[in-house]
Design a protein around this motif. Sequence first.
Motif, PDB file in Angstrom:
ATOM      1  N   ASN A  96      -2.240  17.738 -44.006  1.00 62.07           N
ATOM      2  CA  ASN A  96      -1.625  18.764 -43.170  1.00 62.07           C
ATOM      3  C   ASN A  96      -0.522  18.110 -42.347  1.00 62.07           C
ATOM      4  O   ASN A  96      -0.787  17.187 -41.572  1.00 62.07           O
ATOM      5  CB  ASN A  96      -2.681  19.396 -42.264  1.00 62.07           C
ATOM      6  N   ILE A  97       0.701  18.574 -42.510  1.00 61.81           N
ATOM      7  CA  ILE A  97       1.822  18.053 -41.727  1.00 61.81           C
ATOM      8  C   ILE A  97       1.892  18.885 -40.450  1.00 61.81           C
ATOM      9  O   ILE A  97       2.254  20.053 -40.476  1.00 61.81           O
ATOM     10  CB  ILE A  97       3.147  18.121 -42.507  1.00 61.81           C
ATOM     11  N   ILE A 132       7.141  24.019 -44.178  1.00 63.48           N
ATOM     12  CA  ILE A 132       6.393  23.278 -43.159  1.00 63.48           C
ATOM     13  C   ILE A 132       6.538  24.034 -41.843  1.00 63.48           C
ATOM     14  O   ILE A 132       7.626  24.102 -41.279  1.00 63.48           O
ATOM     15  CB  ILE A 132       6.927  21.835 -43.032  1.00 63.48           C
ATOM     16  N   PRO A 133       5.436  24.610 -41.335  1.00 67.08           N
ATOM     17  CA  PRO A 133       5.545  25.506 -40.179  1.00 67.08           C
ATOM     18  C   PRO A 133       6.083  24.844 -38.903  1.00 67.08           C
ATOM     19  O   PRO A 133       6.906  25.419 -38.225  1.00 67.08           O
ATOM     20  CB  PRO A 133       4.120  26.002 -39.958  1.00 67.08           C
ATOM     21  N   TYR A 153      10.584  12.006 -36.536  1.00 71.91           N
ATOM     22  CA  TYR A 153       9.201  11.850 -36.127  1.00 71.91           C
ATOM     23  C   TYR A 153       8.337  12.717 -37.038  1.00 71.91           C
ATOM     24  O   TYR A 153       8.748  13.810 -37.424  1.00 71.91           O
ATOM     25  CB  TYR A 153       9.052  12.316 -34.668  1.00 71.91           C
ATOM     26  N   ILE A 154       7.137  12.230 -37.386  1.00 69.11           N
ATOM     27  CA  ILE A 154       6.223  13.012 -38.219  1.00 69.11           C
ATOM     28  C   ILE A 154       4.777  12.738 -37.818  1.00 69.11           C
ATOM     29  O   ILE A 154       4.434  11.622 -37.434  1.00 69.11           O
ATOM     30  CB  ILE A 154       6.441  12.719 -39.722  1.00 69.11           C
ATOM     31  N   ASN A 155       3.960  13.777 -37.855  1.00 70.79           N
ATOM     32  CA  ASN A 155       2.507  13.687 -37.683  1.00 70.79           C
ATOM     33  C   ASN A 155       1.848  14.264 -38.927  1.00 70.79           C
ATOM     34  O   ASN A 155       2.111  15.419 -39.287  1.00 70.79           O
ATOM     35  CB  ASN A 155       2.032  14.525 -36.491  1.00 70.79           C
ATOM     36  N   ILE A 156       0.998  13.485 -39.579  1.00 71.63           N
ATOM     37  CA  ILE A 156       0.295  13.951 -40.768  1.00 71.63           C
ATOM     38  C   ILE A 156      -1.199  13.734 -40.549  1.00 71.63           C
ATOM     39  O   ILE A 156      -1.628  12.619 -40.252  1.00 71.63           O
ATOM     40  CB  ILE A 156       0.741  13.176 -42.026  1.00 71.63           C
ATOM     41  N   ASP A 157      -1.980  14.807 -40.699  1.00 73.38           N
ATOM     42  CA  ASP A 157      -3.433  14.692 -40.642  1.00 73.38           C
ATOM     43  C   ASP A 157      -3.969  14.660 -42.063  1.00 73.38           C
ATOM     44  O   ASP A 157      -3.617  15.516 -42.890  1.00 73.38           O
ATOM     45  CB  ASP A 157      -4.056  15.874 -39.896  1.00 73.38           C
TER      46      ASP A 157
END
Length: 186
Positions: A96-97, A132-133, A153-157
């Motif tokens: 999940n991005i 990508i919301p 910047y990116i956050n990926i779960d």
Amino acid sequence: MIILLIIIIIFIILLFGIRLTGRWRKVDSEYDGCVEVLIFKKLKVYTFDLTSDDDEDDEESDEEDEGRDLKKLFELAKPCFKYLKIFFHEFLDAVNINRLENDLIIGFSSFAKTGEYIGYIWAIFSVLMGMIPNSRLGVEPSFAGETLNIKGYINIDISIFKLIIPVLKLISKKEIRTLIRGVLSG
């Protein structure tokens, strides 16, 4: 008691998953970046920094590439494509991005070429922002010469629990195991 505590902690990590956080910045010839691996979305476990000061030996990587036979690896990978496609779809379900930001300043020596490529990049970014919301992707033209500056910047779960069964199904295929042996043996 300690073994039980370790098992419980591993199970909690599998259940909650991990978060990958990445930051990058390139201005002119200077670049730096960072990738962090977090558990429980807060605790930093591993950090990989990349800066323009790093001196990496390209000679070692060239020697490794010469030892590999790409045709042989492609022949090993050809029967695996359908399994890898299935795994890729299941992998995307486990990823999940949460956040994606990227600011790009690009310019070429020709004004026409700059405008043309800015249009292509805007089209690609608009499609990505629709997919990508929580994303903010921007591109800005620079008509002052050849320029490529990036900041993002990116956050990926990643849900490790959702990946266990797809990984086991992938590894259970004989063709995949043959491919892994071929890649490891060189």
